[in-house]
Design a protein around this motif. Structure first.
Motif, PDB file in Angstrom:
ATOM      1  N   PRO A  78      -6.717  11.099  -3.051  1.00 33.44           N
ATOM      2  CA  PRO A  78      -7.179  10.247  -1.954  1.00 33.44           C
ATOM      3  C   PRO A  78      -7.018   8.765  -2.285  1.00 33.44           C
ATOM      4  O   PRO A  78      -7.033   8.375  -3.449  1.00 33.44           O
ATOM      5  N   MET A  79      -6.865   7.969  -1.233  1.00 32.26           N
ATOM      6  CA  MET A  79      -6.720   6.531  -1.382  1.00 32.26           C
ATOM      7  C   MET A  79      -7.729   5.838  -0.481  1.00 32.26           C
ATOM      8  O   MET A  79      -8.011   6.303   0.622  1.00 32.26           O
ATOM      9  N   ILE A 132      -4.311   4.891   7.910  1.00 33.35           N
ATOM     10  CA  ILE A 132      -3.738   5.625   6.772  1.00 33.35           C
ATOM     11  C   ILE A 132      -4.745   5.978   5.683  1.00 33.35           C
ATOM     12  O   ILE A 132      -4.483   6.856   4.863  1.00 33.35           O
ATOM     13  N   ALA A 133      -5.908   5.299   5.660  1.00 32.30           N
ATOM     14  CA  ALA A 133      -6.889   5.555   4.597  1.00 32.30           C
ATOM     15  C   ALA A 133      -8.243   4.982   5.008  1.00 32.30           C
ATOM     16  O   ALA A 133      -8.305   4.096   5.864  1.00 32.30           O
ATOM     17  N   ALA A 166       0.824  -1.214   0.000  1.00 28.09           N
ATOM     18  CA  ALA A 166       0.000   0.000   0.000  1.00 28.09           C
ATOM     19  C   ALA A 166       0.860   1.266   0.000  1.00 28.09           C
ATOM     20  O   ALA A 166       0.544   2.238  -0.703  1.00 28.09           O
ATOM     21  N   MET A 167       1.913   1.270   0.761  1.00 26.61           N
ATOM     22  CA  MET A 167       2.687   2.506   0.971  1.00 26.61           C
ATOM     23  C   MET A 167       3.232   3.122  -0.321  1.00 26.61           C
ATOM     24  O   MET A 167       3.153   4.341  -0.489  1.00 26.61           O
ATOM     25  N   PRO A 168       3.761   2.355  -1.272  1.00 26.60           N
ATOM     26  CA  PRO A 168       4.246   2.981  -2.509  1.00 26.60           C
ATOM     27  C   PRO A 168       3.126   3.609  -3.353  1.00 26.60           C
ATOM     28  O   PRO A 168       3.392   4.408  -4.242  1.00 26.60           O
ATOM     29  N   ARG A 169       1.893   3.253  -3.067  1.00 27.97           N
ATOM     30  CA  ARG A 169       0.765   3.762  -3.849  1.00 27.97           C
ATOM     31  C   ARG A 169       0.122   4.999  -3.222  1.00 27.97           C
ATOM     32  O   ARG A 169      -0.801   5.571  -3.776  1.00 27.97           O
ATOM     33  N   TRP A 190     -20.698   0.691  -0.168  1.00 27.25           N
ATOM     34  CA  TRP A 190     -19.853   0.825  -1.373  1.00 27.25           C
ATOM     35  C   TRP A 190     -20.054   2.190  -2.022  1.00 27.25           C
ATOM     36  O   TRP A 190     -19.114   2.858  -2.409  1.00 27.25           O
ATOM     37  N   THR A 191     -21.313   2.588  -2.118  1.00 22.37           N
ATOM     38  CA  THR A 191     -21.619   3.878  -2.726  1.00 22.37           C
ATOM     39  C   THR A 191     -20.932   5.006  -1.961  1.00 22.37           C
ATOM     40  O   THR A 191     -20.256   5.839  -2.552  1.00 22.37           O
ATOM     41  N   ALA A 192     -21.069   5.009  -0.654  1.00 20.15           N
ATOM     42  CA  ALA A 192     -20.438   6.049   0.164  1.00 20.15           C
ATOM     43  C   ALA A 192     -18.923   5.983   0.056  1.00 20.15           C
ATOM     44  O   ALA A 192     -18.240   7.008  -0.017  1.00 20.15           O
ATOM     45  N   PHE A 193     -18.387   4.778   0.012  1.00 18.33           N
ATOM     46  CA  PHE A 193     -16.940   4.556  -0.014  1.00 18.33           C
ATOM     47  C   PHE A 193     -16.335   5.016  -1.337  1.00 18.33           C
ATOM     48  O   PHE A 193     -15.333   5.721  -1.360  1.00 18.33           O
ATOM     49  N   THR A 194     -16.935   4.632  -2.452  1.00 18.86           N
ATOM     50  CA  THR A 194     -16.328   4.916  -3.743  1.00 18.86           C
ATOM     51  C   THR A 194     -16.722   6.274  -4.315  1.00 18.86           C
ATOM     52  O   THR A 194     -16.075   6.745  -5.245  1.00 18.86           O
ATOM     53  N   LEU A 195     -17.753   6.886  -3.803  1.00 17.30           N
ATOM     54  CA  LEU A 195     -18.126   8.207  -4.303  1.00 17.30           C
ATOM     55  C   LEU A 195     -17.456   9.311  -3.515  1.00 17.30           C
ATOM     56  O   LEU A 195     -17.733  10.484  -3.728  1.00 17.30           O
ATOM     57  N   ALA A 196     -16.542   8.925  -2.631  1.00 18.33           N
ATOM     58  CA  ALA A 196     -15.816   9.918  -1.837  1.00 18.33           C
ATOM     59  C   ALA A 196     -14.732  10.610  -2.647  1.00 18.33           C
ATOM     60  O   ALA A 196     -14.027  11.464  -2.147  1.00 18.33           O
ATOM     61  N   ASP A 197     -14.548  10.222  -3.905  1.00 22.28           N
ATOM     62  CA  ASP A 197     -13.547  10.858  -4.746  1.00 22.28           C
ATOM     63  C   ASP A 197     -14.145  12.116  -5.274  1.00 22.28           C
ATOM     64  O   ASP A 197     -13.971  13.014  -5.705  1.00 22.28           O
TER      65      ASP A 197
END
Length: 193
Positions: free
Chosen positions: A65-66, A105-106, A56-59, A186-193
């Motif tokens: 946001p991650m 971290i995320a 995860a860290m190199p990404r 999932w909706t809340a998680f992935t629409l946070a971008d």
């Protein structure tokens, strides 16, 4: 947004002729999301716990946001040398370490394991699914239970039986992706971008 998916062959999408698996299908059409699918075949929760941070860290970058998704369990519940590869108590310790470490971290989300065609493995997975759900609630980590709807439907297991006994084809992964994609977590998680 960068989304890292850690898990086993179910995350990797083994058996999917389109090489999308459930996670690629759940993110279809989301061009703003960069997916790092880090599912590895035959890995248990212990294997994933040992590697997730280093991968995860190199990404991580400051300007984007991650999010981190975990999904595992099938390999923990398979029998090897007369017993499950990972005892349920150890699976929970591994899950606790991953979820708390990653949440520092995320944002983190946990997708429960799907059912297997083998009834014994599936029974152990159902128990693990329930304890993972309880752990996620305690840690305030969103959890998506795909086990019960997939088990009730039967398509996932039927496709697995038709191929290698464990992994579905495109339709099984699509069914799992559909369950994940419409889930409010999932909706809340992935629409946070």
């Amino acid at each position: 947004m960068r989304l890292i998916a850690f898990g086993d062959s179910m995350v990797a999408g083994a058996g999917d002729p389109d090489h999308l698996g459930w996670i690629g299908r759940a993110l279809a059409g989301r061009r703003a999301v960069t997916l790092y699918n880090l599912g590895v075949r035959r890995e248990t929760s212990g294997d994933i716990a040992a590697r997730w941070r280093a991968e995860a860290m190199p990404r991580l970058v400051d300007d984007e946001p991650m999010q981190i998704v975990f999904s595992f369990g099938a390999n923990d519940c398979h029998i090897e040398d007369g017993r499950p590869r990972v005892a349920q108590a150890q699976s929970l310790k591994n899950a606790h370490a991953m979820l708390t470490g990653a949440a520092a971290i995320a944002p983190v989300l946990l997708v429960g394991p799907p059912p297997m065609a083998d009834p014994g493995v599936s029974a152990r997975l159902e128990g693990l699914n329930d304890t993972l759900k309880a752990l996620a609630a305690r840690l305030k980590v969103p959890f998506i239970d795909v086990f019960r709807p997939l088990a009730a439907d039967g398509l996932f297991q039927a496709e697995a039986l038709a191929w290698d006994g464990a992994h579905p084809g495109a339709a099984g992964y699509q069914r799992m992706a559909d369950l994940v994609r419409v889930h409010p977590a999932w909706t809340a998680f992935t629409l946070a971008d």
